[in-house]
Design a protein around this motif. Structure first.
Motif, short mmCIF file in Angstrom:
data_model
loop_
_atom_site.label_atom_id
_atom_site.label_comp_id
_atom_site.label_asym_id
_atom_site.label_seq_id
_atom_site.Cartn_x
_atom_site.Cartn_y
_atom_site.Cartn_z
N VAL A 82 33.91 36.12 38.25
CA VAL A 82 35.34 36.11 37.91
C VAL A 82 35.99 35.03 38.78
CG1 VAL A 82 37.47 37.46 37.90
CG2 VAL A 82 35.30 38.56 37.35
N SER A 83 36.78 34.16 38.15
CA SER A 83 37.43 33.08 38.90
C SER A 83 38.46 33.64 39.88
CB SER A 83 38.11 32.10 37.94
OG SER A 83 39.25 32.71 37.36
N LYS A 84 38.80 32.82 40.84
CA LYS A 84 39.79 33.23 41.85
C LYS A 84 41.14 33.54 41.20
CE LYS A 84 41.34 31.95 46.46
NZ LYS A 84 41.26 30.92 47.52
N ASP A 85 41.55 32.72 40.23
CA ASP A 85 42.84 32.95 39.56
C ASP A 85 42.83 34.25 38.76
OD1 ASP A 85 43.89 30.61 40.60
OD2 ASP A 85 43.49 29.43 38.79
N GLU A 86 41.74 34.49 38.03
CA GLU A 86 41.64 35.71 37.23
C GLU A 86 41.60 36.94 38.13
OE1 GLU A 86 41.44 38.36 34.03
OE2 GLU A 86 42.09 36.27 34.13
N GLN A 87 40.86 36.83 39.22
CA GLN A 87 40.80 37.95 40.15
C GLN A 87 42.19 38.26 40.71
OE1 GLN A 87 38.86 37.81 44.11
NE2 GLN A 87 37.41 39.25 43.19
N ALA A 88 42.96 37.22 41.01
CA ALA A 88 44.33 37.41 41.51
C ALA A 88 45.19 38.11 40.47
CB ALA A 88 44.94 36.07 41.91
N GLU A 89 45.06 37.69 39.20
CA GLU A 89 45.84 38.33 38.13
C GLU A 89 45.48 39.81 37.99
OE1 GLU A 89 46.07 36.37 34.33
OE2 GLU A 89 46.11 34.40 35.29
N ARG A 90 44.20 40.12 38.04
CA ARG A 90 43.76 41.52 37.93
C ARG A 90 44.26 42.33 39.12
NH1 ARG A 90 37.51 41.03 35.64
NH2 ARG A 90 38.04 39.75 33.83
N PHE A 91 44.25 41.72 40.28
CA PHE A 91 44.72 42.40 41.48
C PHE A 91 46.21 42.73 41.37
CE2 PHE A 91 46.30 42.21 45.92
CZ PHE A 91 45.60 43.29 46.44
N ILE A 92 46.99 41.76 40.93
CA ILE A 92 48.43 41.96 40.77
C ILE A 92 48.71 43.04 39.73
CG2 ILE A 92 50.57 40.86 39.96
CD1 ILE A 92 49.48 38.27 41.38
N SER A 93 47.94 43.05 38.64
CA SER A 93 48.17 44.07 37.62
C SER A 93 47.86 45.46 38.16
CB SER A 93 47.36 43.79 36.35
OG SER A 93 46.01 44.14 36.51
N TRP A 121 18.11 35.23 37.80
CA TRP A 121 19.53 35.53 37.85
C TRP A 121 20.23 34.75 36.74
CZ3 TRP A 121 22.74 38.60 40.67
CH2 TRP A 121 22.23 39.23 41.80
N TYR A 122 21.23 35.38 36.15
CA TYR A 122 22.12 34.71 35.21
C TYR A 122 23.54 34.86 35.75
CZ TYR A 122 18.26 34.57 31.93
OH TYR A 122 17.05 34.32 31.33
N VAL A 123 24.18 33.73 36.01
CA VAL A 123 25.57 33.75 36.46
C VAL A 123 26.43 33.62 35.21
CG1 VAL A 123 27.32 32.65 37.90
CG2 VAL A 123 24.92 32.72 38.67
N VAL A 124 27.19 34.66 34.93
CA VAL A 124 27.94 34.76 33.68
C VAL A 124 29.44 34.63 33.96
CG1 VAL A 124 28.47 36.28 31.72
CG2 VAL A 124 26.18 36.30 32.74
N PRO A 125 30.11 33.68 33.31
CA PRO A 125 31.57 33.61 33.47
C PRO A 125 32.20 34.90 32.93
CG PRO A 125 30.81 32.05 31.79
CD PRO A 125 29.60 32.71 32.36
N ALA A 126 33.05 35.52 33.75
CA ALA A 126 33.54 36.85 33.38
C ALA A 126 35.06 36.97 33.41
CB ALA A 126 32.90 37.89 34.31
N ARG A 138 40.54 38.74 50.38
CA ARG A 138 40.81 37.50 49.62
C ARG A 138 40.75 36.27 50.52
NH1 ARG A 138 41.70 36.62 44.68
NH2 ARG A 138 43.20 34.96 44.97
N GLU A 139 40.98 36.46 51.81
CA GLU A 139 40.91 35.34 52.75
C GLU A 139 39.49 34.78 52.83
OE1 GLU A 139 42.39 36.45 56.61
OE2 GLU A 139 44.10 37.50 55.74
N TYR A 140 38.49 35.58 52.44
CA TYR A 140 37.09 35.19 52.58
C TYR A 140 36.47 34.73 51.25
CZ TYR A 140 37.82 37.73 56.90
OH TYR A 140 38.31 38.16 58.10
N TRP A 141 37.32 34.38 50.30
CA TRP A 141 36.83 33.99 48.97
C TRP A 141 35.73 32.94 49.05
CZ3 TRP A 141 37.19 35.50 43.99
CH2 TRP A 141 36.75 34.60 43.02
N ASP A 142 35.99 31.86 49.77
CA ASP A 142 35.01 30.77 49.86
C ASP A 142 33.71 31.23 50.50
OD1 ASP A 142 36.77 29.00 48.61
OD2 ASP A 142 37.57 28.27 50.51
N ASP A 143 33.81 32.08 51.51
CA ASP A 143 32.61 32.61 52.17
C ASP A 143 31.79 33.45 51.19
OD1 ASP A 143 33.36 31.42 54.58
OD2 ASP A 143 34.43 33.21 55.26
N TYR A 144 32.47 34.27 50.40
CA TYR A 144 31.76 35.10 49.41
C TYR A 144 31.09 34.21 48.36
CZ TYR A 144 33.69 39.54 51.06
OH TYR A 144 33.99 40.66 51.79
N GLN A 145 31.78 33.16 47.92
CA GLN A 145 31.19 32.28 46.92
C GLN A 145 29.92 31.62 47.45
OE1 GLN A 145 32.35 32.32 43.70
NE2 GLN A 145 33.52 33.94 44.68
#
Length: 95
Positions: free
Chosen positions: A7-18, A61-66, A37-44
């Motif tokens: 899940v992209s950072k922007d989409e994750q932010a939208e889901r979080f806000i909702s 592994w299959y990395v699937v856009p979600a 959320r401060e550790y986004w880059d580290d998690y990636q």
């Protein structure tokens, strides 16, 4: 097969806000979510290392856009279908 639903950072932010805005979803939110959320880059980077170091021919592994759940589900179902076709499983033969 192993899947990483990405899940992209922007989409994750939208889901979080909702989850904050929609009262029935408030239970899904914790203070830790905001801090993490401060550790986004580290998690990636950790996800990338995990996939690169554990994917193999026998267990890829299959990395699937979600960002769009329907699309992620479609991609996963196609990969599972193709994998099963390649395996050509058969029912066991009964004596």
């Amino acid at each position: 097969v192993v899947f990483l639903l990405n899940v992209s950072k922007d989409e994750q932010a939208e889901r979080f806000i909702s989850r904050i805005d929609e009262k029935e979803k408030n239970w899904k939110v914790s203070q830790a979510d905001i801090k993490e959320r401060e550790y986004w880059d580290d998690y990636q980077k950790a996800f990338e290392d995990m996939v690169n170091n554990t994917s193999s021919e026998i267990a890829p592994w299959y990395v699937v856009p979600a960002d769009h759940k329907w699309y992620a589900r479609y991609i996963v179902s196609e990969i599972v279908r193709n994998t099963l076709q390649q395996m050509n499983p058969e029912f066991p033969k009964v004596d």
